[in-house]
Motif scaffolding. Structure first.
Motif, PDB file in Angstrom:
ATOM      1  N   ARG A 151     -11.273   5.511  -5.244  1.00 35.58           N
ATOM      2  CA  ARG A 151     -11.889   4.266  -5.703  1.00 35.58           C
ATOM      3  C   ARG A 151     -11.005   3.600  -6.749  1.00 35.58           C
ATOM      4  O   ARG A 151     -10.879   2.363  -6.778  1.00 35.58           O
ATOM      5  CB  ARG A 151     -13.288   4.550  -6.260  1.00 35.58           C
ATOM      6  N   THR A 152     -10.360   4.407  -7.599  1.00 36.18           N
ATOM      7  CA  THR A 152      -9.401   3.846  -8.553  1.00 36.18           C
ATOM      8  C   THR A 152      -8.245   3.175  -7.823  1.00 36.18           C
ATOM      9  O   THR A 152      -7.769   2.108  -8.225  1.00 36.18           O
ATOM     10  CB  THR A 152      -8.862   4.947  -9.492  1.00 36.18           C
ATOM     11  N   LEU A 153      -7.793   3.797  -6.732  1.00 39.07           N
ATOM     12  CA  LEU A 153      -6.738   3.198  -5.914  1.00 39.07           C
ATOM     13  C   LEU A 153      -7.180   1.839  -5.386  1.00 39.07           C
ATOM     14  O   LEU A 153      -6.406   0.865  -5.416  1.00 39.07           O
ATOM     15  CB  LEU A 153      -6.395   4.131  -4.752  1.00 39.07           C
ATOM     16  N   GLN A 154      -8.407   1.740  -4.901  1.00 39.36           N
ATOM     17  CA  GLN A 154      -8.908   0.450  -4.405  1.00 39.36           C
ATOM     18  C   GLN A 154      -8.919  -0.602  -5.516  1.00 39.36           C
ATOM     19  O   GLN A 154      -8.529  -1.750  -5.302  1.00 39.36           O
ATOM     20  CB  GLN A 154     -10.321   0.617  -3.841  1.00 39.36           C
ATOM     21  N   ILE A 155      -9.375  -0.202  -6.695  1.00 37.92           N
ATOM     22  CA  ILE A 155      -9.413  -1.146  -7.828  1.00 37.92           C
ATOM     23  C   ILE A 155      -7.996  -1.583  -8.193  1.00 37.92           C
ATOM     24  O   ILE A 155      -7.727  -2.767  -8.433  1.00 37.92           O
ATOM     25  CB  ILE A 155     -10.110  -0.506  -9.038  1.00 37.92           C
ATOM     26  N   TYR A 156      -7.085  -0.618  -8.223  1.00 36.48           N
ATOM     27  CA  TYR A 156      -5.689  -0.920  -8.548  1.00 36.48           C
ATOM     28  C   TYR A 156      -5.092  -1.924  -7.562  1.00 36.48           C
ATOM     29  O   TYR A 156      -4.481  -2.921  -7.954  1.00 36.48           O
ATOM     30  CB  TYR A 156      -4.881   0.372  -8.567  1.00 36.48           C
ATOM     31  N   LEU A 157      -5.293  -1.673  -6.266  1.00 37.68           N
ATOM     32  CA  LEU A 157      -4.708  -2.556  -5.257  1.00 37.68           C
ATOM     33  C   LEU A 157      -5.383  -3.927  -5.228  1.00 37.68           C
ATOM     34  O   LEU A 157      -4.760  -4.920  -4.856  1.00 37.68           O
ATOM     35  CB  LEU A 157      -4.794  -1.904  -3.879  1.00 37.68           C
ATOM     36  N   THR A 158      -6.631  -4.003  -5.631  1.00 33.81           N
ATOM     37  CA  THR A 158      -7.342  -5.281  -5.648  1.00 33.81           C
ATOM     38  C   THR A 158      -6.984  -6.121  -6.868  1.00 33.81           C
ATOM     39  O   THR A 158      -6.759  -7.331  -6.764  1.00 33.81           O
ATOM     40  CB  THR A 158      -8.864  -5.048  -5.627  1.00 33.81           C
ATOM     41  N   HIS A 159      -6.897  -5.493  -8.031  1.00 30.94           N
ATOM     42  CA  HIS A 159      -6.785  -6.241  -9.283  1.00 30.94           C
ATOM     43  C   HIS A 159      -5.451  -6.080 -10.012  1.00 30.94           C
ATOM     44  O   HIS A 159      -5.086  -6.953 -10.816  1.00 30.94           O
ATOM     45  CB  HIS A 159      -7.913  -5.828 -10.237  1.00 30.94           C
ATOM     46  N   VAL A 211       0.837  -1.199   0.000  1.00 29.24           N
ATOM     47  CA  VAL A 211       0.000   0.000   0.000  1.00 29.24           C
ATOM     48  C   VAL A 211       0.874   1.252   0.000  1.00 29.24           C
ATOM     49  O   VAL A 211       0.588   2.230  -0.701  1.00 29.24           O
ATOM     50  CB  VAL A 211      -0.958  -0.008   1.207  1.00 29.24           C
ATOM     51  N   TRP A 212       1.956   1.212   0.762  1.00 35.54           N
ATOM     52  CA  TRP A 212       2.881   2.348   0.793  1.00 35.54           C
ATOM     53  C   TRP A 212       3.433   2.646  -0.605  1.00 35.54           C
ATOM     54  O   TRP A 212       3.496   3.803  -1.019  1.00 35.54           O
ATOM     55  CB  TRP A 212       4.022   2.061   1.761  1.00 35.54           C
ATOM     56  N   LYS A 213       3.806   1.603  -1.330  1.00 37.84           N
ATOM     57  CA  LYS A 213       4.323   1.807  -2.689  1.00 37.84           C
ATOM     58  C   LYS A 213       3.282   2.476  -3.577  1.00 37.84           C
ATOM     59  O   LYS A 213       3.617   3.250  -4.480  1.00 37.84           O
ATOM     60  CB  LYS A 213       4.748   0.473  -3.295  1.00 37.84           C
ATOM     61  N   ALA A 214       2.004   2.181  -3.321  1.00 40.94           N
ATOM     62  CA  ALA A 214       0.937   2.744  -4.145  1.00 40.94           C
ATOM     63  C   ALA A 214       0.658   4.210  -3.819  1.00 40.94           C
ATOM     64  O   ALA A 214       0.276   4.982  -4.710  1.00 40.94           O
ATOM     65  CB  ALA A 214      -0.349   1.935  -3.973  1.00 40.94           C
TER      66      ALA A 214
END
Length: 276
Positions: A137-145, A26-29
């Motif tokens: 929300r884009t961040l959530q999608i990125y980290l999930t998929h 998550v930190w990297k993101a």
């Protein structure tokens, strides 16, 4: 969300949600240039003596806000301070807190705050908070998929005639997204460049729709409309992911450029930007 106020004059709003990944992932993101560029806008950190001192975002059209890094404690807390949204307004501080949870997830808490002796700037905090919604929300999608994958962003921000709601109606009608709902399978209609996937997020005011794309390439497509100081704008961000992200962006950018120019001919000078 209402503004929280305390005796020191600090006024703040905060949001908290769950994301997939370890604290380090998550930190990297959220705290590296490539990571932020994967869900927000092209970003880079200025370094001094090997330590980040400022974050610069590149929104295009000469908009490159710079925030001074005030806290740097990986992989737990990152904070920065930027100028206010309008001249004369107080600086806005943004804190990112990561807390590890069970099952390979983390809680991400984001706090926006400023110091003021009156309520005059409370709406500034509320605008900051609402402006982050689709990006987070884009961040959530990125980290999930797509966590950890390479990314390339192609984006447009185009001034259009009419009100914000009229601009949104024009954009969604042209893209076949009128009345879109979360979970819906969407395929671009005839006349629109090939694109298909699942609708992940829909917001009315601010106007945003996010599609997690699986055809013709892994991506997130973000459609939006906003009033920028009395000028209506429509926006399209396509975040391509994977080892072929750059080549896919190069392949499909001209097609979307041609489509946008056809839909908004009064502003045919609008140009695409690919970064990644």
């Amino acid at each position: 969300m209402s503004v929280k106020k305390d005796a020191s004059g600090r006024r703040s709003v905060q949001t908290e949600f769950e994301v997939h990944g370890t604290p380090e992932e998550v930190w990297k993101a959220i705290a590296t240039g490539p990571g932020i560029s994967s869900w927000l806008m092209p970003a880079e950190f200025e370094q001094r003596d090997g330590k980040p001192v400022a974050l610069k975002l590149k929104f295009g059209s000469g908009m490159e806000p710079r925030s001074a890094v005030t806290t740097w404690d990986p992989p737990r807390v990152f904070a920065a301070q930027s100028d206010g949204l309008v001249p004369g307004s107080p600086p806005v501080a943004t804190e990112w807190h990561i807390e590890a949870k069970a099952g390979g997830t983390c809680t991400l808490r984001i706090v926006h705050s400023l110091f003021a002796s009156t309520d005059d700037w409370d709406d500034q905090l509320e605008h900051v908070e609402s402006g982050w919604s689709a990006f987070l929300r884009t961040l959530q999608i990125y980290l999930t998929h797509f966590r950890g994958q390479r990314s390339t962003l192609v984006n447009w921000m185009i001034p259009v005639a009419g009100t914000e709601s009229e601009a949104w109606a024009s954009l969604t009608a042209a893209a076949g997204l009128t009345g879109a709902s979360v979970g819906q399978r969407w395929t671009a209609p005839a006349g629109v460049p090939e694109l298909g996937g699942v609708v992940e997020y829909v917001s009315e005011r601010p106007y945003d729709i996010l599609v997690r794309v699986d055809n013709p390439a892994p991506a997130v497509a973000a459609f939006g409309a906003v009033d920028m100081g009395g000028s209506s704008m429509v926006g399209l961000n396509i975040y391509f992911y994977g080892d072929q992200a750059a080549s896919n962006a190069a392949r499909y950018m001209p097609l979307w450029q041609a489509w946008i120019q056809a839909q908004f001919p009064m502003l045919s000078q609008a140009q695409a930007h690919a970064t990644g």
